[in-house]
Design a protein around this motif. Structure first.
Motif, PDB file in Angstrom:
ATOM      1  N   UNK A 225     -18.299  95.341 -49.238  1.00 59.60           N
ATOM      2  CA  UNK A 225     -19.676  95.819 -49.033  1.00 59.60           C
ATOM      3  C   UNK A 225     -19.867  96.574 -47.711  1.00 59.60           C
ATOM      4  N   UNK A 226     -18.860  96.567 -46.816  1.00 61.81           N
ATOM      5  CA  UNK A 226     -18.971  97.385 -45.596  1.00 61.81           C
ATOM      6  C   UNK A 226     -19.135  98.860 -45.978  1.00 61.81           C
ATOM      7  N   UNK A 227     -19.730  99.627 -45.066  1.00 59.53           N
ATOM      8  CA  UNK A 227     -19.862 101.074 -45.275  1.00 59.53           C
ATOM      9  C   UNK A 227     -18.679 101.778 -44.617  1.00 59.53           C
ATOM     10  N   UNK A 228     -18.197 102.844 -45.266  1.00 61.94           N
ATOM     11  CA  UNK A 228     -17.086 103.637 -44.735  1.00 61.94           C
ATOM     12  C   UNK A 228     -17.702 104.867 -44.057  1.00 61.94           C
ATOM     13  N   UNK A 229     -17.381 105.046 -42.783  1.00 63.11           N
ATOM     14  CA  UNK A 229     -18.018 106.097 -41.988  1.00 63.11           C
ATOM     15  C   UNK A 229     -16.947 106.988 -41.364  1.00 63.11           C
TER      16      UNK A 229
ATOM     17  N   UNK B 167     -25.167 101.918 -29.448  1.00 63.61           N
ATOM     18  CA  UNK B 167     -25.925 101.582 -30.648  1.00 63.61           C
ATOM     19  C   UNK B 167     -25.740 100.130 -31.071  1.00 63.61           C
ATOM     20  N   UNK B 168     -24.901  99.410 -30.338  1.00 64.07           N
ATOM     21  CA  UNK B 168     -24.668  98.008 -30.688  1.00 64.07           C
ATOM     22  C   UNK B 168     -23.867  97.834 -31.961  1.00 64.07           C
ATOM     23  N   UNK B 169     -22.956  98.784 -32.211  1.00 63.76           N
ATOM     24  CA  UNK B 169     -22.121  98.683 -33.412  1.00 63.76           C
ATOM     25  C   UNK B 169     -20.702  98.328 -32.998  1.00 63.76           C
ATOM     26  N   UNK B 170     -20.131  97.286 -33.617  1.00 64.23           N
ATOM     27  CA  UNK B 170     -18.689  97.085 -33.497  1.00 64.23           C
ATOM     28  C   UNK B 170     -18.088  97.249 -34.884  1.00 64.23           C
ATOM     29  N   UNK B 171     -17.332  98.344 -35.092  1.00 62.01           N
ATOM     30  CA  UNK B 171     -16.739  98.542 -36.417  1.00 62.01           C
ATOM     31  C   UNK B 171     -15.893  97.341 -36.812  1.00 62.01           C
TER      32      UNK B 171
ATOM     33  N   UNK C   5     -27.487 106.121 -39.557  1.00 62.56           N
ATOM     34  CA  UNK C   5     -28.201 107.040 -40.449  1.00 62.56           C
ATOM     35  C   UNK C   5     -28.738 108.250 -39.670  1.00 62.56           C
ATOM     36  N   UNK C   6     -28.448 109.449 -40.150  1.00 61.35           N
ATOM     37  CA  UNK C   6     -28.993 110.659 -39.534  1.00 61.35           C
ATOM     38  C   UNK C   6     -28.327 111.062 -38.228  1.00 61.35           C
ATOM     39  N   UNK C   7     -27.374 110.266 -37.721  1.00 64.48           N
ATOM     40  CA  UNK C   7     -26.698 110.623 -36.466  1.00 64.48           C
ATOM     41  C   UNK C   7     -25.750 111.803 -36.731  1.00 64.48           C
TER      42      UNK C   7
ATOM     43  N   UNK D  40     -21.941 111.103 -37.287  1.00 65.18           N
ATOM     44  CA  UNK D  40     -21.470 110.141 -38.298  1.00 65.18           C
ATOM     45  C   UNK D  40     -21.895 110.518 -39.707  1.00 65.18           C
ATOM     46  N   UNK D  41     -20.988 110.327 -40.671  1.00 69.03           N
ATOM     47  CA  UNK D  41     -21.335 110.478 -42.087  1.00 69.03           C
ATOM     48  C   UNK D  41     -20.834 109.256 -42.851  1.00 69.03           C
ATOM     49  N   UNK D  42     -21.730 108.625 -43.591  1.00 68.49           N
ATOM     50  CA  UNK D  42     -21.321 107.524 -44.473  1.00 68.49           C
ATOM     51  C   UNK D  42     -20.738 108.155 -45.734  1.00 68.49           C
ATOM     52  N   UNK D  43     -19.479 107.859 -46.032  1.00 67.46           N
ATOM     53  CA  UNK D  43     -18.806 108.534 -47.161  1.00 67.46           C
ATOM     54  C   UNK D  43     -18.445 107.580 -48.297  1.00 67.46           C
TER      55      UNK D  43
END
Ligand code: ADP
Ligand code: MG
Length: 347
Positions: A165-169, A227-231, A306-308, A311-314
């Protein structure tokens, strides 16, 4: 190929003279470099951080072709690709060592050109060139670079952490370096036929730059942190999107759905691909050397990317049994292979 008009034989300087000549203008950017070139070993101090170490070798005729790759660009690219490996661990590259084997076909001026590209990259990335080795070779040029970087203990991101369910970016856009290579190969073929013709490189700046002067994404670690994201997993795209997705999925023991229509491809890359009667999607999937980053994030972080513009969610991660698939523009699902996808399965 060498633009310098004068030619000084390597033998006039000798090994130690050459090392001194190539390393005397090195600038040190980092406190962690306690001792650089000049002793039996460099001394590095990372205090409370972990050290990341990666190494790569480039052989003439295998990894680069000097008929269209200027030595300065080769030097830049060699450093950038090593820095990219450290970025792919969510770290910051701080030091490199550079080992070279040169045949007597190369002059001192040629070695200078190579180093000018390397030192330009080191200055741009704030990386210290702290040592290396210099030797002769019977034929061609071999470059071996080791990159050393740092990260906070908890910040390192591995290839094996992607979860269902993770998003691939992906960062930036893909396939450009490959199309740049096609342009250079075409002009090389024209030149071989008729050496009097000037190469026609007009209007291809972006993709030529993607091939000849790629940049490591040293900016991404900071954006993610802010952004507080840790992949959950990450890899750099050196061999093509398909191959890197397969690495992430294999190591994480998951499957994935990639959406063809989401793959970011620059307009110039797409239009040149069409001119060459190639599928732009194949260029992104199979063409290498884009040096963008591919990573996975929990679904709950979607709003943060989103919208950055970077980054693109693919796609998204699935269970292992579902396999590694691409959903094509026409809506069918095809199995991804390291070469792109199995053409026979495409409906
Ligand atoms: P050793 O004999 O101990 O291997 P060298 O004479 O090869 O030492 O190297 C002397 C110093 O120059 C060392 O600090 C080494 O790291 C550095 N050095 C050698 N070759 C290169 C190179 N191509 N680029 C940068 N530094 C180099
Ligand atoms: Mg040595």
């Amino acid at each position: 190929m060498f633009q310098n008009s004068s030619r000084t034989e390597l033998s006039t300087l000798g090994e130690f003279g050459l090392i001194k000549h190539l390393t005397e203008h090195i600038q040190i950017h980092n406190e962690s470099t306690v001792k650089g070139v000049g002793d039996d070993a460099a001394v590095i101090e990372y205090k409370n951080k972990v050290a990341l170490l990666s190494t790569d070798m480039l052989a003439e005729g295998i990894h680069f072709d000097l008929t269209y790759m200027p030595l300065k660009h080769l030097g830049y690219k060699a450093i950038a690709s090593n820095v990219s490996d450290i970025c792919a661990m969510n770290g910051t590259c701080k030091q490199v060592t550079v080992s070279i084997a040169l045949s007597n076909r190369f002059s001192v001026e040629a070695a200078e050109e190579l180093y000018s590209g390397m030192l330009l990259a080191c200055n741009n990335y704030k990386v210290d060139l702290v040592g290396g080795d210099t030797t002769s070779s019977l034929s061609g040029l071999i470059i071996s670079i080791a990159a050393l970087g740092e990260a906070e203990k908890g910040e390192v991101v591995y290839r094996n952490g992607a979860k269902e369910k993770d998003l691939l970016v992906v960062t930036g856009d893909l396939g450009g370096a490959y199309m740049g290579l096609q342009i250079l190969e075409r002009e090389k073929a024209v030149f071989k036929e008729n050496p009097n013709l000037q190469p026609d490189l007009e209007g291809n700046d972006y993709i030529l730059e993607r091939q000849l002067k790629p940049e490591a994404r040293i900016d991404i670690a900071a954006i993610l942190k802010e952004k507080g994201i840790k992949p959950t997993s990450m890899i750099d795209i050196s061999d093509g999107l398909a191959s890197e997705i397969l690495h992430l999925c294999t190591q994480s023991e998951v499957g994935c759905n990639l959406f063809e229509e989401k793959i970011p491809i620059d307009g110039l890359t797409a239009s040149r691909a069409h001119e060459f009667k190639m599928d732009p999607t194949i260029c992104a999937l199979s063409g290498g050397e884009d040096y963008e980053l591919l990573f996975t994030i929990p679904q709950s972080d979607y709003d943060k990317v989103k919208g950055h513009p970077d980054f693109t969610v693919i796609g998204h991660i699935t269970d292992k049994a579902s396999g590694v698939n691409m959903v094509t523009r026409s809506g069918s699902s095809v199995t991804l292979t390291a070469q792109g996808w199995d053409a026979f399965l495409k409906k």
